[in-house]
Design a protein around this motif. Structure first.
Motif, mmCIF file in Angstrom:
data_model
loop_
_atom_site.group_PDB
_atom_site.id
_atom_site.type_symbol
_atom_site.label_atom_id
_atom_site.label_comp_id
_atom_site.label_asym_id
_atom_site.label_seq_id
_atom_site.Cartn_x
_atom_site.Cartn_y
_atom_site.Cartn_z
ATOM 1 N N GLN A 343 0.812 -1.355 0.143
ATOM 2 C CA GLN A 343 0.023 -0.013 -0.044
ATOM 3 C C GLN A 343 0.944 1.185 0.013
ATOM 4 O OE1 GLN A 343 -3.314 0.220 2.555
ATOM 5 N NE2 GLN A 343 -4.384 -1.190 1.570
ATOM 6 N N TRP A 344 2.143 0.949 0.167
ATOM 7 C CA TRP A 344 2.892 2.314 0.252
ATOM 8 C C TRP A 344 3.576 2.764 -1.104
ATOM 9 C CZ3 TRP A 344 6.716 -0.368 4.663
ATOM 10 C CH2 TRP A 344 5.858 -0.179 5.748
ATOM 11 N N GLY A 345 2.825 2.490 -2.184
ATOM 12 C CA GLY A 345 3.419 2.923 -3.563
ATOM 13 C C GLY A 345 4.952 2.765 -3.710
ATOM 14 N N ALA A 346 5.547 3.775 -4.111
ATOM 15 C CA ALA A 346 7.072 3.562 -4.507
ATOM 16 C C ALA A 346 7.854 3.460 -3.202
ATOM 17 C CB ALA A 346 7.620 4.986 -5.233
ATOM 18 N N ASP A 347 7.451 3.632 -1.988
ATOM 19 C CA ASP A 347 8.128 3.617 -1.002
ATOM 20 C C ASP A 347 8.194 2.148 -0.670
ATOM 21 O OD1 ASP A 347 8.905 6.162 -0.656
ATOM 22 O OD2 ASP A 347 7.308 6.468 0.746
ATOM 23 N N GLY A 348 7.172 1.110 -1.073
ATOM 24 C CA GLY A 348 7.235 -0.448 -0.984
ATOM 25 C C GLY A 348 8.352 -0.884 -2.037
ATOM 26 N N LEU A 349 8.997 -0.256 -2.950
ATOM 27 C CA LEU A 349 9.754 -0.987 -3.845
ATOM 28 C C LEU A 349 11.173 -1.024 -3.200
ATOM 29 C CD1 LEU A 349 8.392 0.873 -7.124
ATOM 30 C CD2 LEU A 349 7.738 -1.412 -6.008
ATOM 31 N N CYS A 350 12.044 -1.819 -4.078
ATOM 32 C CA CYS A 350 13.457 -1.950 -3.534
ATOM 33 C C CYS A 350 14.078 -0.846 -4.325
ATOM 34 C CB CYS A 350 13.887 -3.136 -4.005
ATOM 35 S SG CYS A 350 14.078 -3.048 -6.109
ATOM 36 N N SER A 351 15.247 -0.196 -4.046
ATOM 37 C CA SER A 351 16.073 0.868 -4.472
ATOM 38 C C SER A 351 16.000 0.935 -5.978
ATOM 39 C CB SER A 351 17.248 1.026 -3.662
ATOM 40 O OG SER A 351 18.437 0.137 -3.962
ATOM 41 N N ALA A 352 16.316 -0.126 -6.682
ATOM 42 C CA ALA A 352 16.775 -0.452 -7.787
ATOM 43 C C ALA A 352 15.336 0.225 -8.657
ATOM 44 C CB ALA A 352 16.898 -1.833 -8.347
ATOM 45 N N CYS A 353 14.126 -0.366 -8.187
ATOM 46 C CA CYS A 353 12.853 0.049 -9.014
ATOM 47 C C CYS A 353 12.750 1.406 -8.688
ATOM 48 C CB CYS A 353 11.596 -0.798 -8.255
ATOM 49 S SG CYS A 353 11.802 -2.602 -8.845
ATOM 50 N N ARG A 354 12.875 1.975 -7.609
ATOM 51 C CA ARG A 354 12.427 3.497 -7.258
ATOM 52 C C ARG A 354 13.544 4.366 -8.169
ATOM 53 N NH1 ARG A 354 12.879 1.631 -1.752
ATOM 54 N NH2 ARG A 354 14.869 2.814 -1.611
#
Length: 416
Positions: A343-354
């Motif tokens: 539910q955290w959007g981009a903050d729930g992704l790994c650093s490579a994805c962000r």
């Protein structure tokens, strides 16, 4: 956000409970659930060789009751009603799932629909659906679904050869003929209002355009093309983890060109509809792509509350939360780390994805496809290269069409 625990003997988690508490302290409020998947039967009458329920790492289905008991159904309905009322939601969806939900029997299905509608009350518009393999779908059962207000999704992989390669019974017999008979019934004028969608798992050995057109024969309102489930430890068939080839992007691009290039809209293709919506700045209709918060809960036949059950492909217990409808509210499930992270959007992704400019479109890919033994789900999707290639091609096609429309627009008249 803390990193996954890598201590010996422990499964990595992403995020941890402390991350959820930290976010809540900072003012994060979870989005309430508006969709619910009820596992009304935990067994199946087919033995599909790619099934994530029975052929993957997690075998917890073996200890589940075959059917959802009436008391469990009642308690589940009460939890759903409680959740909707607490969050002021006047509309929700429930999918009757399995295994094969039709194995629960006609009486149980009718009771399930009646209990759910009565418990949530007349003030809630409840959309009921059933996802079936189609083998047991008869005119009598379609009449029951019509009376109970249940729409139908059917799983099929296209023509006979494509379908029967995977979707067979335990005796090895293909199910294509029985599913086709069911789809013929569902497509008649009497039952067409019940028709929700066709669900097709991609097999690279099948011609993409032919597969699409074989599904189109049934005039479905929508088609869901599913990427085969897999991860970095057990890659899906044909995936090149190094990204030198993009076979799934190639396959879906062929479908896109046939579907998008048709002179009239023949059906919806949910994955492609969502991809175009995101590229054009609109909201997707499903959670397969993009960064929209995951807002569905899964209830097992014993009343256990689970995460997305496709996580069974990662490891034993990956979907387990330790919560159930008897002791816990659905708000407690919202705060489970695995649910909260989605539910955290981009903050729930790994650093490579962000760091990737496409993450707002792909959303990091399906959560189950991100898994690695050492880092849990804090990774790009195993389909990263395919998603990147497909997004680039569709974006290029849309951009070209927008340019063509701009050139064709008449110039504004000069002021007198």
């Amino acid at each position: 956000m803390s990193r996954p625990s890598l201590r010996p003997g422990r499964r990595p988690s992403w995020p941890g409970p402390g991350d959820v508490l930290t976010r809540e302290a900072a003012g994060w409020v979870p989005y309430p659930f508006h969709s619910f998947v009820l596992k009304v039967h935990s067994r199946c009458d087919l033995a599909c060789d790619y099934c994530y329920m029975y052929r993957s790492q997690d075998q917890s289905w073996r200890t589940q009751p075959r059917t959802m008991a009436p008391a469990t159904l009642t308690r589940t309905a009460e939890r759903i009603a409680e959740h909707l009322a607490a969050h002021g939601l006047a509309e929700a969806g429930v999918v009757l799932h399995g295994g094969e939900p039709l194995l629960a029997g006609d009486e149980a299905l009718a009771r399930t629909a009646a209990v759910l509608r009565a418990t949530v009350g007349a003030g809630v518009r409840l959309h009921l659906a059933l996802q079936t393999n189609g083998v047991r779908l008869t005119a009598e059962r379609l009449d029951l679904c019509a009376e109970s207000g249940i729409r139908i999704g059917v799983s099929t992989d296209g023509g006979r050869a494509a379908h029967d390669r995977h979707r067979r019974g335990a005796d090895g017999r293909g199910s294509h003929a029985r599913v086709q008979a069911a789809l013929h019934l569902l497509g008649t004028d009497r039952y067409r209002p019940l028709f929700a969608a066709l669900l097709c798992t991609i097999d690279l050995r099948n011609d993409p355009v032919r597969t699409y057109e074989e599904l189109l024969v049934h005039r479905p309102p929508a088609v869901d093309f599913l990427l085969p489930l897999g991860n970095w430890h057990t890659p899906p068939p044909g995936v090149d983890p190094a990204g030198r080839r993009t076979p799934y992007a190639d396959w879906l691009w062929s479908v896109f060109e046939r579907w998008y290039g048709a002179p009239v809209r023949e059906t919806g293709v949910r994955l492609l509809d969502d991809l175009m919506a995101l590229l054009l700045g609109a909201a997707p209709q499903t959670e397969a792509l993009g960064l929209a918060p995951v807002r569905y809960a899964v209830v097992e036949t014993d009343g256990s509350l689970s995460q997305d059950d496709t996580l069974r492909t990662a490891y034993q217990g990956a979907a387990r939360t330790g919560l159930d409808v008897w002791r816990h509210s659905l708000d407690e499930l919202l705060r489970h780390p695995g649910v909260a992270a989605r539910q955290w959007g981009a903050d729930g992704l790994c650093s490579a994805c962000r760091a990737c400019p496409l993450h707002t479109v792909c959303g990091g890919g399906h959560y189950a496809n991100r898994y690695r033994h050492d880092t849990g789900f804090a990774n790009p999707s195993v389909y990263c290269a395919d998603l990147t290639a497909l997004i680039g091609r569709v974006r290029g096609r849309l951009a070209a069409d927008v340019r063509d429309l701009a050139r064709a627009r008449p110039a504004p008249a000069e002021a007198v």
